[in-house]
Enzyme design. Structure first.
Site, short mmCIF file in Angstrom:
data_model
loop_
_atom_site.label_atom_id
_atom_site.label_comp_id
_atom_site.label_asym_id
_atom_site.label_seq_id
_atom_site.Cartn_x
_atom_site.Cartn_y
_atom_site.Cartn_z
N TRP A 134 0.86 -1.18 0.00
CA TRP A 134 0.00 0.00 0.00
C TRP A 134 0.90 1.23 0.00
O TRP A 134 1.81 1.33 0.81
CB TRP A 134 -0.89 -0.04 1.24
CG TRP A 134 -1.85 1.09 1.38
CD1 TRP A 134 -2.68 1.60 0.43
CD2 TRP A 134 -2.10 1.84 2.57
NE1 TRP A 134 -3.44 2.62 0.95
CE2 TRP A 134 -3.09 2.79 2.27
CE3 TRP A 134 -1.59 1.80 3.87
CZ2 TRP A 134 -3.58 3.70 3.20
CZ3 TRP A 134 -2.07 2.69 4.80
CH2 TRP A 134 -3.06 3.62 4.47
N ASP A 216 -0.14 -4.86 9.93
CA ASP A 216 -1.21 -3.99 9.47
C ASP A 216 -2.41 -4.89 9.19
O ASP A 216 -2.38 -5.71 8.26
CB ASP A 216 -0.78 -3.25 8.20
CG ASP A 216 -1.80 -2.21 7.76
OD1 ASP A 216 -2.89 -2.13 8.37
OD2 ASP A 216 -1.53 -1.48 6.78
N LYS A 252 -13.13 -1.23 6.48
CA LYS A 252 -13.66 -2.24 5.58
C LYS A 252 -14.67 -3.16 6.25
O LYS A 252 -15.77 -3.36 5.75
CB LYS A 252 -12.52 -3.08 4.98
CG LYS A 252 -11.38 -2.28 4.35
CD LYS A 252 -11.85 -1.45 3.17
CE LYS A 252 -10.68 -0.85 2.39
NZ LYS A 252 -9.81 0.03 3.18
#
Length: 409
Positions: A134, A216, A252
């Protein structure tokens, strides 16, 4: 008198936001947005989870809820529930009082707070992130004070899978006390995760080299529909005796994108270190954003702490993850039906929101320019942007791009 700000140069655009803007302004009837990192329903619309709607209505009617500041480290009910969800409620680290959470501004905030803690108080300066990763990972760590960014190999363009030998070799060459940024599940952007056996080997090397794990976790539950499966890697490292930190996001899996709901879980080897660490984290947060917002944290805390609501939410994430898997299968089937050159099995082997398709930059640009299909130029797509109404169109466009540009030109 000239402006003091004339020395400021124009910064580079952020690709995903640039693509979203172009998509919004595009008047083409069959346009498709595969760039945005958010869940979309089968009609291509954002979806507010019913359990979130339910809680927000209850909260709106609860006159005992005020808009007073939260403590600097956040809502205790939320952080405790978050740590329990990540590690498992019966985890010895929780029972022994050597694991705790700090409410942060979503997963990005967790990364930022955790990185500053490691740089400022442990004096760690070298961090590794996967190639690719990312794009915000590099920026967050550098802005936190780290001056020695490095990458470890991850994606093999030829096999469309993990370059595991390269990954292990790079970790073996990492200096002691390097921080290794690891994706807990649903690796962004490739969608390919290590197997359990590979995670065990990664842990072996990190233990041997005295490397520090920073996880993460942006997709727990959302990736596979199973909260425990998606937390396996983190729990395994804790079981092995690692001290670690993990940034958690509820963007999410709760659909709370703009509420910025996140947690930083910290796991230590001794409970006596909790108090001084919390005191320093308090000062880090105080000097950064003072204290976190309450609304989203209250929604999450009440759902995670209520068995009926928790089961309802778990049904929601199973539904979302199932739709993603169905669209993976549908895209692969359409590409095979068209006789599209290449092997497309990697589409269904990947997991989570994103797929690293293997499309070249030229092929991706062709999709944007000629077919109004918006995706990152690395070939990363958001599977949620697919639905029964557009998957055939997207597959035909991919087939066209690969046929016209068989190699990166």
């Amino acid at each position: 008198m000239g402006s003091r700000f004339q020395v400021v140069e124009q910064g580079p655009p952020i690709e995903v936001f640039q693509l979203n803007k172009a998509f919004t302004e595009d008047s083409y009837k069959n346009k498709v947005n595969l760039s945005v990192g958010a869940y979309r329903d089968e009609n291509g619309k954002p979806w507010v989870l019913p359990v979130v709607r339910k809680m927000e209505k209850q909260m709106a009617e609860d006159e005992s809820l005020l808009h007073e500041y939260l403590p600097v480290l956040g809502l205790d009910a939320f952080t405790e529930a978050s740590v329990s969800m990540l590690l498992g409620k019966d985890n010895p680290a929780i029972a022994e009082g050597r694991a705790f959470g700090v409410q942060t501004l979503s997963g990005t905030g967790g990364l930022r707070v955790g990185a500053e803690l490691l740089n400022k108080h442990l004096k760690y300066d070298t961090f590794y992130y996967s190639n690719p990763t990312w794009e915000n990972h590099h920026l967050v760590f550098v802005n936190s004070g780290f001056t020695n960014p490095r990458t470890y190999r991850y994606w093999d363009e030829k096999t469309l899978s993990i370059d595991f030998d390269g990954l292990i070799e790079d970790l073996k060459n990492a200096p002691e006390n390097s921080v290794i940024l690891l994706h807990a599940c649903a690796h962004n952007p490739t969608g390919i995760d290590p197997s359990h056996e590979q995670w065990e080997k990664i842990a072996d090397v990190m233990e041997e080299r005295k490397l520090f794990p920073f996880f993460d976790s942006a997709y727990q539950g959302f990736a596979s529909g199973d909260l425990d499966r998606d937390a396996w890697a983190v729990r395994y490292f804790v079981k092995r005796g690692f001290e670690l930190v993990c940034a958690q996001s509820y963007a999410k899996n709760f659909g709370l994108y703009n509420e910025r709901v996140g947690n930083l879980t910290v796991v230590l080897s001794e409970s006596s270190h909790v108090a001084p660490l919390k005191s320093q984290l308090t000062w880090i947060v105080r000097g950064m954003y003072s204290n976190p917002p309450a609304h989203g944290a209250r929604v999450v805390a009440q759902v995670l702490r209520n068995d009926v609501l928790f089961d309802l939410w778990r049904d929601h994430i199973k539904f979302m993850s199932s739709r993603v898997m169905q669209m993976r299968e549908a895209l692969r089937a359409e590409l095979i039906k068209l006789g599209t050159p290449g092997n497309w099995d990697h589409i269904v082997k990947q997991i989570g929101l994103f797929s690293y398709t293997g499309l070249s930059r030229r092929q991706s640009e062709h999709l944007i320019q000629e077919h109004h299909i918006y995706l990152l130029r690395t070939g990363r797509i958001n599977i949620c942007g697919l639905n029964p109404g557009n998957v055939q169109y997207v597959a035909r466009a991919i087939n066209d791009a690969i046929t016209k540009f068989p190699t990166d030109q």
